[in-house]
Write a protein that holds these residues in place. Structure first.
Motif, short mmCIF file in Angstrom:
data_model
loop_
_atom_site.label_atom_id
_atom_site.label_comp_id
_atom_site.label_asym_id
_atom_site.label_seq_id
_atom_site.Cartn_x
_atom_site.Cartn_y
_atom_site.Cartn_z
N LEU A 37 6.07 -2.96 3.93
CA LEU A 37 6.62 -1.72 4.46
C LEU A 37 8.00 -1.49 4.26
CD1 LEU A 37 4.54 -2.39 8.06
CD2 LEU A 37 3.68 -0.77 6.22
N LEU A 40 8.82 2.05 3.26
CA LEU A 40 8.80 3.14 4.28
C LEU A 40 9.90 3.08 5.22
CD1 LEU A 40 4.98 3.07 4.93
CD2 LEU A 40 6.31 4.59 4.03
N LYS A 43 13.01 5.00 4.53
CA LYS A 43 12.93 6.48 4.32
C LYS A 43 13.56 7.05 5.45
CE LYS A 43 8.60 6.77 2.00
NZ LYS A 43 8.95 7.69 0.86
N LEU A 46 11.19 8.49 10.45
CA LEU A 46 9.62 8.69 10.38
C LEU A 46 9.15 8.76 11.87
CD1 LEU A 46 8.53 6.41 7.59
CD2 LEU A 46 8.97 8.89 7.39
N ASP A 111 3.72 10.14 10.50
CA ASP A 111 4.10 9.91 9.25
C ASP A 111 3.43 8.63 8.74
OD1 ASP A 111 5.85 12.17 8.63
OD2 ASP A 111 7.11 11.29 10.14
N LEU A 112 3.37 7.55 9.76
CA LEU A 112 2.97 6.21 9.65
C LEU A 112 2.21 5.74 10.90
CD1 LEU A 112 2.63 3.47 8.22
CD2 LEU A 112 4.91 2.92 9.31
N TYR A 141 1.06 7.74 5.88
CA TYR A 141 0.66 6.21 5.50
C TYR A 141 0.06 5.58 6.90
CZ TYR A 141 3.73 6.51 1.42
OH TYR A 141 4.21 7.16 0.25
N ARG A 252 -1.95 5.46 1.41
CA ARG A 252 -1.34 6.95 1.79
C ARG A 252 -2.70 7.84 2.10
NH1 ARG A 252 2.92 10.28 -1.65
NH2 ARG A 252 3.51 11.56 -0.16
#
Length: 256
Positions: A37, A40, A43, A46, A111-112, A141, A252
């Motif tokens: 992870l 992610l 990023k 999120l 987003d996740l 995701y 994804r």
């Protein structure tokens, strides 16, 4: 006839912490999940749902990087521990004392979405998964960690005896140890469901592909560093990864 219910760990929280979290094998699980992870976590901010958060180790790890967290758990004691961990770190999050599949209808898309070591404790795992994964926005995701039925079958076959008959008639599920999940899942079935729903598998890792097959005697006579070096070498290779005690998938969502 009583209806099956999702498992609630309120009565076993101390045992759960001692047997799963406070162990080398628990640390290994966290290490590999975090590796999968990390891309992610790096990023920009999120919006993340930790569905069935437990003590929220991974949720807190994301929050420390500035991500926005929504967390839920059916266990009031687990959720309270997660709140304590966030408060101790001086971080904010949104907490819900609800089951993930019931809360899903009230939430916006994320987003996740993380569903870690939850699926195998649910009364209707795959139906619940279909509901929860709908909260992943297109382009977002799903991080799914689940107890692997392949490993359960293989490890109990190696022990032999009365287990063989129970495995043949599928009556072994949830028997014995109170921390043995009643509904482990086959990776190929979970992956097929995800792909049919428009998800692409981007990370696929087996957690403890060798460790849990060794007898206590074999473990006592093995160098743990060498063992975990072997785990690391093979945990993401086909065949081995689908024999891990747990399987971690990062997927994804490509289409609705």
């Amino acid at each position: 006839m009583s209806l099956k219910k999702d498992r609630n760990f309120d009565s076993l929280i101390d045992k759960f912490e001692r047997r799963i979290y406070a162990t080398a094998k628990g640390d290994w699980r966290l290490k590999l999940v975090k590796e999968d992870l990390e891309f992610l976590r790096q990023k920009n901010r999120l919006n993340i749902w930790d569905a069935g958060c437990g003590f929220a180790q991974i949720g807190l790890w994301f929050a420390e990087r500035g991500h926005q967290l929504t967390l839920c758990d059916v266990s009031k004691k687990m959720l309270w521990r997660a709140k304590e961990n966030f408060a101790r770190a001086g971080l904010q999050a949104e907490f819900h004392h609800r089951s993930a599949q019931l809360l899903a209808a009230e939430l916006l898309d994320f987003d996740l979405v993380m569903l870690h070591a939850v699926l195998e404790w649910l009364a209707d795992p795959l139906t619940s998964l279909r509901t929860i994964m709908q909260r992943v926005k297109v382009g977002g995701y799903l991080s799914l960690l689940f107890y692997n039925r392949n490993a359960m079958v293989y490890s109990n076959t190696l022990k032999g005896g009365w287990r063989l008959k129970n495995l043949l008639n599928d009556s072994y599920m949830g028997q014995g140890n109170k921390l043995t999940p009643p509904n482990p899942q086959y990776p190929h079935e979970v992956i097929a469901l995800l792909e049919q729903a428009g998800f692409e598998i981007q990370r696929h890792t087996g957690i403890r592909v060798f460790h849990d097959y060794l007898t206590p005697e074999a473990l006592d006579h093995s160098d743990r560093n060498e063992l975990f070096d072997l785990e690391y070498r093979y945990c993401r290779l086909p065949t081995y990864r689908d024999m891990g005690r747990y399987v971690h998938l990062v997927c994804r969502r490509l289409k609705a």
